[in-house]
Design a protein around this motif. Structure first.
Motif, mmCIF file in Angstrom:
data_model
loop_
_atom_site.group_PDB
_atom_site.id
_atom_site.type_symbol
_atom_site.label_atom_id
_atom_site.label_comp_id
_atom_site.label_asym_id
_atom_site.label_seq_id
_atom_site.Cartn_x
_atom_site.Cartn_y
_atom_site.Cartn_z
ATOM 1 N N GLY A 1 6.856 7.054 -3.386
ATOM 2 C CA GLY A 1 8.020 6.294 -3.718
ATOM 3 C C GLY A 1 7.801 4.869 -4.490
ATOM 4 N N VAL A 2 6.713 4.617 -4.840
ATOM 5 C CA VAL A 2 6.293 3.535 -5.577
ATOM 6 C C VAL A 2 6.731 3.794 -6.849
ATOM 7 C CG1 VAL A 2 4.230 2.836 -4.247
ATOM 8 C CG2 VAL A 2 4.141 4.111 -6.305
ATOM 9 N N VAL A 3 7.202 4.937 -7.362
ATOM 10 C CA VAL A 3 7.680 4.963 -8.935
ATOM 11 C C VAL A 3 9.044 5.315 -8.919
ATOM 12 C CG1 VAL A 3 5.383 5.305 -10.021
ATOM 13 C CG2 VAL A 3 6.623 7.377 -9.241
ATOM 14 N N PHE A 4 9.668 5.576 -7.781
ATOM 15 C CA PHE A 4 10.865 6.088 -7.630
ATOM 16 C C PHE A 4 11.978 4.990 -7.623
ATOM 17 C CE2 PHE A 4 14.348 8.184 -4.814
ATOM 18 C CZ PHE A 4 14.993 9.356 -5.581
ATOM 19 N N ASN A 5 13.097 5.012 -8.440
ATOM 20 C CA ASN A 5 14.307 4.226 -8.314
ATOM 21 C C ASN A 5 15.602 4.804 -8.151
ATOM 22 O OD1 ASN A 5 14.800 5.216 -10.867
ATOM 23 N ND2 ASN A 5 14.778 3.476 -11.896
ATOM 24 N N GLY A 6 15.531 5.948 -7.575
ATOM 25 C CA GLY A 6 16.954 6.483 -7.327
ATOM 26 C C GLY A 6 17.288 7.503 -8.355
ATOM 27 N N ALA A 7 16.631 7.457 -9.422
ATOM 28 C CA ALA A 7 16.975 8.490 -10.633
ATOM 29 C C ALA A 7 15.949 9.803 -10.534
ATOM 30 C CB ALA A 7 16.726 7.911 -11.858
ATOM 31 N N LYS B 1 -14.948 -5.328 -6.825
ATOM 32 C CA LYS B 1 -15.117 -6.777 -6.206
ATOM 33 C C LYS B 1 -16.099 -6.514 -5.425
ATOM 34 C CE LYS B 1 -10.933 -9.141 -6.153
ATOM 35 N NZ LYS B 1 -9.551 -9.621 -5.396
ATOM 36 N N GLY B 2 -17.346 -7.287 -5.435
ATOM 37 C CA GLY B 2 -18.378 -7.343 -4.502
ATOM 38 C C GLY B 2 -18.887 -6.029 -4.535
ATOM 39 N N ASN B 3 -19.240 -5.339 -3.458
ATOM 40 C CA ASN B 3 -19.681 -4.018 -3.338
ATOM 41 C C ASN B 3 -18.708 -2.844 -3.480
ATOM 42 O OD1 ASN B 3 -22.043 -2.880 -3.138
ATOM 43 N ND2 ASN B 3 -22.062 -2.790 -0.907
ATOM 44 N N LEU B 4 -17.340 -3.110 -3.553
ATOM 45 C CA LEU B 4 -16.301 -2.275 -3.144
ATOM 46 C C LEU B 4 -15.598 -1.481 -4.385
ATOM 47 C CD1 LEU B 4 -14.461 -1.834 -0.610
ATOM 48 C CD2 LEU B 4 -12.681 -3.388 -1.682
ATOM 49 N N LEU B 5 -15.610 -0.109 -4.012
ATOM 50 C CA LEU B 5 -15.031 0.761 -4.794
ATOM 51 C C LEU B 5 -13.802 1.333 -4.062
ATOM 52 C CD1 LEU B 5 -18.046 3.217 -5.759
ATOM 53 C CD2 LEU B 5 -16.827 1.384 -7.097
ATOM 54 N N THR B 6 -12.550 1.236 -5.063
ATOM 55 C CA THR B 6 -11.213 1.606 -4.227
ATOM 56 C C THR B 6 -10.629 2.798 -4.922
ATOM 57 O OG1 THR B 6 -10.008 -0.094 -5.734
ATOM 58 C CG2 THR B 6 -10.964 -0.881 -3.843
ATOM 59 N N THR B 7 -9.825 3.244 -4.239
ATOM 60 C CA THR B 7 -8.839 4.362 -4.789
ATOM 61 C C THR B 7 -7.358 4.417 -3.869
ATOM 62 O OG1 THR B 7 -8.652 6.543 -5.804
ATOM 63 C CG2 THR B 7 -9.719 6.161 -3.485
ATOM 64 N N ALA B 8 -6.203 4.959 -4.567
ATOM 65 C CA ALA B 8 -5.242 5.014 -3.776
ATOM 66 C C ALA B 8 -4.355 6.477 -3.875
ATOM 67 C CB ALA B 8 -4.209 3.845 -4.149
ATOM 68 N N LEU B 9 -4.001 7.103 -2.848
ATOM 69 C CA LEU B 9 -3.348 8.221 -3.082
ATOM 70 C C LEU B 9 -1.864 8.018 -2.926
ATOM 71 C CD1 LEU B 9 -6.248 8.873 -2.141
ATOM 72 C CD2 LEU B 9 -5.160 11.155 -1.202
ATOM 73 N N ARG B 10 -0.929 9.151 -3.512
ATOM 74 C CA ARG B 10 0.633 8.797 -3.118
ATOM 75 C C ARG B 10 1.241 10.059 -2.574
ATOM 76 N NH1 ARG B 10 2.117 6.516 -9.330
ATOM 77 N NH2 ARG B 10 1.083 4.525 -8.906
ATOM 78 N N PRO B 11 0.941 10.159 -1.707
ATOM 79 C CA PRO B 11 1.865 11.301 -1.034
ATOM 80 C C PRO B 11 3.423 11.289 -0.924
ATOM 81 C CG PRO B 11 0.444 10.172 0.718
ATOM 82 C CD PRO B 11 0.754 9.283 -0.328
ATOM 83 N N ALA B 12 3.935 12.544 -1.366
ATOM 84 C CA ALA B 12 5.443 12.353 -1.019
ATOM 85 C C ALA B 12 5.840 12.635 0.382
ATOM 86 C CB ALA B 12 5.867 13.402 -2.108
ATOM 87 N N GLY B 13 6.855 13.366 0.619
ATOM 88 C CA GLY B 13 6.834 13.755 2.215
ATOM 89 C C GLY B 13 5.829 14.203 2.931
ATOM 90 N N ILE B 14 5.817 14.129 4.154
ATOM 91 C CA ILE B 14 4.466 14.445 4.698
ATOM 92 C C ILE B 14 5.225 15.261 6.002
ATOM 93 C CG2 ILE B 14 2.494 14.165 5.997
ATOM 94 C CD1 ILE B 14 2.031 11.581 4.691
ATOM 95 N N PHE B 15 4.766 16.599 6.383
ATOM 96 C CA PHE B 15 5.444 17.237 7.508
ATOM 97 C C PHE B 15 4.035 17.782 8.444
ATOM 98 C CE2 PHE B 15 4.810 21.727 6.719
ATOM 99 C CZ PHE B 15 4.461 21.879 5.274
ATOM 100 N N ASP C 1 9.300 16.799 -3.034
ATOM 101 C CA ASP C 1 8.058 17.316 -2.764
ATOM 102 C C ASP C 1 7.906 17.044 -1.259
ATOM 103 O OD1 ASP C 1 7.464 18.164 -5.108
ATOM 104 O OD2 ASP C 1 6.553 16.698 -5.946
ATOM 105 N N TRP C 2 7.170 18.107 -0.441
ATOM 106 C CA TRP C 2 6.584 17.756 0.846
ATOM 107 C C TRP C 2 5.222 18.502 0.812
ATOM 108 C CZ3 TRP C 2 9.305 15.447 4.399
ATOM 109 C CH2 TRP C 2 10.664 15.067 4.268
ATOM 110 N N THR C 3 4.301 17.782 1.595
ATOM 111 C CA THR C 3 2.964 18.162 1.731
ATOM 112 C C THR C 3 2.627 18.412 3.458
ATOM 113 O OG1 THR C 3 2.439 17.106 -0.247
ATOM 114 C CG2 THR C 3 0.766 17.945 0.767
ATOM 115 N N TYR C 4 1.966 19.368 3.636
ATOM 116 C CA TYR C 4 1.444 19.432 5.105
ATOM 117 C C TYR C 4 0.528 18.742 5.309
ATOM 118 C CZ TYR C 4 -0.878 21.423 9.334
ATOM 119 O OH TYR C 4 -1.227 21.583 10.538
#
Ligand code: NAD
Length: 244
Positions: free
Chosen positions: A117-123, A159-173, A205-208
């Motif tokens: 949803g972070v890239v969704f604006n309704g269109a 930053k410091g010792n930290l490695l980061t990543t983010a995942l963007r699931p759609a609907g989860i069921f 989109d739905w993901t198990y």
């Protein structure tokens, strides 16, 4: 299918929730050391730290006591609340507090559950990928707060010792869901099934949930510092480090 991974010690933030619980189960199943940090406790099978992510000291205490090397942060208030201040407090300020606590405690990895949803604006969005930036006009406070949290997580990489990543699931069921099926059932019970949005060809989109959980484990496993580039001399001679 299992992937070889270095043994991390995991703290699943939001681990009492629908997705968090599946992540905890999969980590347990492969023999990993896992604890949960959450505002509510639902099981007693793993060490539990009660706390709110908007309190950096509570998160840092849990990180130190558990010896965490990898945080999987799934916590959020549920979508569709009419409470922008809560979304900002938990998702934006809370995620920044998690990052600060992770840096303070020398944690190596942070995997964040963002949202499609972070890239969704309704269109309509067709064939887009992670290069699409968040819209100027966010869909709602929930998605705006998830986008700000994701941005903070990605900026914290290195930053410091930290490695980061983010995942963007759609609907989860799947088993343990308390939002999606309950919402659909409420629509049915309230007799609202005669409403139709669009021409009945809308796609979503739905993901198990087990697959979304597994994606988090894979992301954590792959979150390693890239090996240093080979010395220039070996590149010039055309020989790689492996060949020598
Ligand atoms: P959930 O509500 O079942 O789980 C969230 C957990 O976070 C809960 O256990 C809750 O107690 C905890 N939590 C909330 N506020 C907290 C705080 N201040 N401090 C500590 N813990 C707190 O939600 P879920 O469906 O499992 O979603 C997990 C994540 O996945 C969320 O970040 C959500 O934004 C994201 N997501 C969910 C879906 C979906 O369809 N369910 C889709 C895309 C993204």
């Amino acid at each position: 299918m299992s992937v070889s991974h270095k043994k991390d010690v995991y703290l699943v933030i939001g681990g009492s929730g629908f997705l968090g619980r599946h992540i905890v189960e999969q980590l347990k199943d492969r023999g990993d050391n896992v604890s949960v940090f959450d505002i509510v406790q639902r099981t007693e099978d793993v060490p539990f730290y009660s706390g709110d992510i908007s309190d950096q000291a509570q998160v840092a205490t849990a990180l130190r006591r558990s010896g965490t090397t990898c945080i999987i942060h799934t916590a959020s208030p549920p979508a569709a609340l009419n409470d922008p201040a809560l979304y900002w407090k938990v998702n934006v300020d809370g995620t920044k507090a998690v990052i600060a606590a992770a840096v303070e405690c020398g944690v190596r990895k942070l995997v964040y559950t963002s949202s499609a949803g972070v890239v969704f604006n309704g269109a309509d969005l067709t064939d887009v990928d992670e290069r699409l930036p968040p819209p100027d006009q966010p869909m709602d406070a929930y998605n705006e707060s998830k986008a700000k949290a994701e941005e903070a997580v990605i900026e914290a990489n290195g930053k410091g010792n930290l490695l980061t990543t983010a995942l963007r699931p759609a609907g989860i069921f799947g088993p343990g869901d308390r939002q999606m099926m309950a919402g659909l059932y409420r629509v049915f019970e309230d007799g609202k099934t005669h409403f139709q949005i669009g021409d009945n060809n809308n796609l979503f989109d739905w993901t198990y949930v087990g697959n979304v959980a597994y994606a988090h484990l894979l992301a954590a496993d792959k979150l390693e510092t890239p090996p240093p580039a080979p010395p220039l001399a070996s590149l010039k001679s055309g020989k790689s480090e492996i060949e020598k």
